[in-house]
Design an enzyme around this catalytic site. Structure first.
Site, PDB file in Angstrom:
ATOM      1  N   THR A  37      12.937 -29.148  16.117  1.00  0.00           N
ATOM      2  CA  THR A  37      14.344 -28.722  16.150  1.00  0.00           C
ATOM      3  C   THR A  37      14.792 -28.371  17.547  1.00  0.00           C
ATOM      4  OG1 THR A  37      14.300 -27.909  13.891  1.00  0.00           O
ATOM      5  CG2 THR A  37      15.915 -26.905  15.339  1.00  0.00           C
ATOM      6  N   TYR A  51      20.559 -31.180  10.487  1.00  0.00           N
ATOM      7  CA  TYR A  51      20.574 -31.863  11.790  1.00  0.00           C
ATOM      8  C   TYR A  51      19.372 -32.795  11.797  1.00  0.00           C
ATOM      9  CZ  TYR A  51      16.991 -28.403  12.309  1.00  0.00           C
ATOM     10  OH  TYR A  51      15.879 -27.625  12.070  1.00  0.00           O
ATOM     11  N   ASP A 118       7.668 -26.162  11.856  1.00  0.00           N
ATOM     12  CA  ASP A 118       6.954 -26.254  10.580  1.00  0.00           C
ATOM     13  C   ASP A 118       5.440 -26.107  10.730  1.00  0.00           C
ATOM     14  OD1 ASP A 118       9.421 -26.703   9.579  1.00  0.00           O
ATOM     15  OD2 ASP A 118       8.952 -28.568   8.551  1.00  0.00           O
ATOM     16  N   LYS A 190       4.958 -18.983  10.303  1.00  0.00           N
ATOM     17  CA  LYS A 190       6.384 -19.107   9.946  1.00  0.00           C
ATOM     18  C   LYS A 190       6.564 -18.502   8.560  1.00  0.00           C
ATOM     19  CE  LYS A 190      10.121 -22.546   9.605  1.00  0.00           C
ATOM     20  NZ  LYS A 190      10.456 -23.999   9.791  1.00  0.00           N
ATOM     21  N   GLU A 310     -13.901 -11.039  -5.327  1.00  0.00           N
ATOM     22  CA  GLU A 310     -13.448 -11.804  -6.520  1.00  0.00           C
ATOM     23  C   GLU A 310     -14.489 -12.827  -6.971  1.00  0.00           C
ATOM     24  OE1 GLU A 310      -9.900  -9.994  -7.543  1.00  0.00           O
ATOM     25  OE2 GLU A 310     -10.972 -11.657  -8.508  1.00  0.00           O
TER      26      GLU A 310
HETATM   27  N1  DAS Z   1      11.229 -30.250  10.713  1.00  0.00           N
HETATM   28  C1  DAS Z   1      10.989 -29.103  11.555  1.00  0.00           C
HETATM   29  C2  DAS Z   1       9.845 -29.399  12.505  1.00  0.00           C
HETATM   30  O1  DAS Z   1       9.921 -30.365  13.264  1.00  0.00           O
HETATM   31  C3  DAS Z   1      12.162 -28.745  12.396  1.00  0.00           C
HETATM   32  C4  DAS Z   1      11.875 -27.496  13.185  1.00  0.00           C
HETATM   33  O2  DAS Z   1      12.117 -26.429  12.647  1.00  0.00           O
HETATM   34  O3  DAS Z   1      11.382 -27.584  14.324  1.00  0.00           O
HETATM   35  O4  DAS Z   1       8.900 -28.616  12.484  1.00  0.00           O
END
Ligand code: DAS
Length: 353
Positions: A37, A51, A118, A190, A310
């Site tokens: 992103t 996007y 991600d 994340k 466990e």
């Molecule tokens: N799809 C996600 C990635 O490329 C976009 C982001 O949040 O960077 O990890």
């Protein structure tokens, strides 16, 4: 009569030497761009969540933040241009080898990796485990594309370059900077998929970077980078390790399928404290006897999996992933098994890294 050309040449020479002098006292930071992103673009300024990732090339990224030149001598390399949900083992290795090679160069003081959010936590942990250097390596991403109102990428990138060029960021392992925070590449994950404060570490951030200055509050104690026994330059292929996400009705066939696909280890993303459904225990025991490593992690975000709680891990010769979430446990197991570690050694490794 003073020749105007000579005057102009003299001014150019003065400007060049001034720039060189200014640059000389700035750290050399290399930005390796992989996509995500932070390199994304949306149709309008109001598209903060819809996007296309991995569109903007590294040189344009650097030009979009002219303030970088105030804090470092920056140059960029486009290592890949992908959304990070597609960051395969091969891409991890290629990136790691490039980072390791640059870290050895005397004219490189720090490295920034721009990356999708991600799987940023997986790449950060992989580099933390396998790049033998004390130099700062900083991963950075963003939750909004640069085309959106209140985009977060530009300041995240500026902060990452500040940290990567900082001598006080050395020997702290791989770092992650988003949202003014500096987290350990080992601990951060994340946690939120649609806010700018998406990343956190259950044991807390290492510090903050504010207006070009780092404020440190703690340092990692787990082994990393220069103190690691692993070396990306010695790894030709990561071991295949798969994750099975557990739930009340989980069929034993999912574990069988992972093993049939060639998994050398299965990360059990267990409920609660890494609990295993009763119908899955005999299958996991059988797979362990067939040579597949069984590693109990948890689908629960916080805490850590307790050995022999466990499940009787000593009796079954299983491993617990300690506080590592399933995706990080997979990275550690892939690295450790690529360098041929036994299950006893594997448990030590999960305690130490
Ligand atoms: N799809 C996600 C990635 O490329 C976009 C982001 O949040 O960077 O990890």
């Amino acid at each position: 009569m003073f020749n105007p050309l000579r005057k102009r040449l003299a001014l150019l020479a003065l400007a060049a030497s001034t720039l060189a002098a200014l640059a000389a006292d700035k750290p050399n930071v290399v930005i390796l761009a992989t996509g995500g992103t932070i390199a994304g673009a949306g149709a309008s300024t109001l598209n903060s969540a819809s996007y296309q990732a991995a569109k903007v090339p590294v040189d344009k990224l650097i030009l979009s933040v002219p303030e970088l030149a105030k804090v470092a001598q920056v140059r960029g390399e486009q290592v890949s241009q992908i959304a990070s949900e597609s960051f395969t083992n091969d891409k991890l290795l290629a990136l790691g080898k490039r980072v390791a090679a640059l870290a050895k160069q005397a004219d490189v003081d720090g490295i920034v990796v721009t990356h999708g959010t991600d799987t940023l936590e997986e790449t950060a942990y992989f580099l933390n485990l396998t790049v033998r250097t004390d130099k700062p390596i900083v991963l950075v991403g963003s939750m909004r594309p640069g085309t959106a109102l209140s985009a977060d990428g530009a300041l995240n990138l500026y902060n990452a370059v500040v940290v990567a060029g900082s001598p006080d960021a050395r020997a702290k392992g791989v770092l992650v900077t988003l949202n003014d925070q500096i987290d350990s590449g080992r601990d951060v994950s994340k946690q939120i998929n649609i806010k700018t404060d998406a990343f956190s570490s259950q044991w807390g951030a290492l510090g903050m970077v504010v207006e070009g200055r780092n404020y440190w509050f703690r340092a990692p104690i787990k082994r990393h980078t220069a103190q690691s026994e692993f070396d990306v330059e010695q790894i030709s292929q990561l071991a295949p390790v798969e994750i099975v996400y557990s739930y009340g009705n989980v069929p034993a066939s999912l574990y069988e399928a992972a093993a049939a696909g060639g998994a050398k280890a299965i990360i059990h993303a267990g409920t609660g404290n890494g609990s295993v459904a009763d119908r899955a225990v005999p299958t996991l025991r059988k797979l362990r006897q067939q040579g597949v490593q069984i590693i109990r992690s948890a689908r629960v975000a916080g805490g850590f999996v307790l050995r022999n709680a466990e499940q009787p891990d000593d009796q079954y010769d299983w491993v617990v992933a300690h506080d590592l979430n399933p995706q990080k446990a997979r990275i550690l197991a892939s690295v450790a098994l690529a360098q041929g570690r036994s299950s006893q050694d594997l448990q030590r490794i999960f305690w130490e890294y």
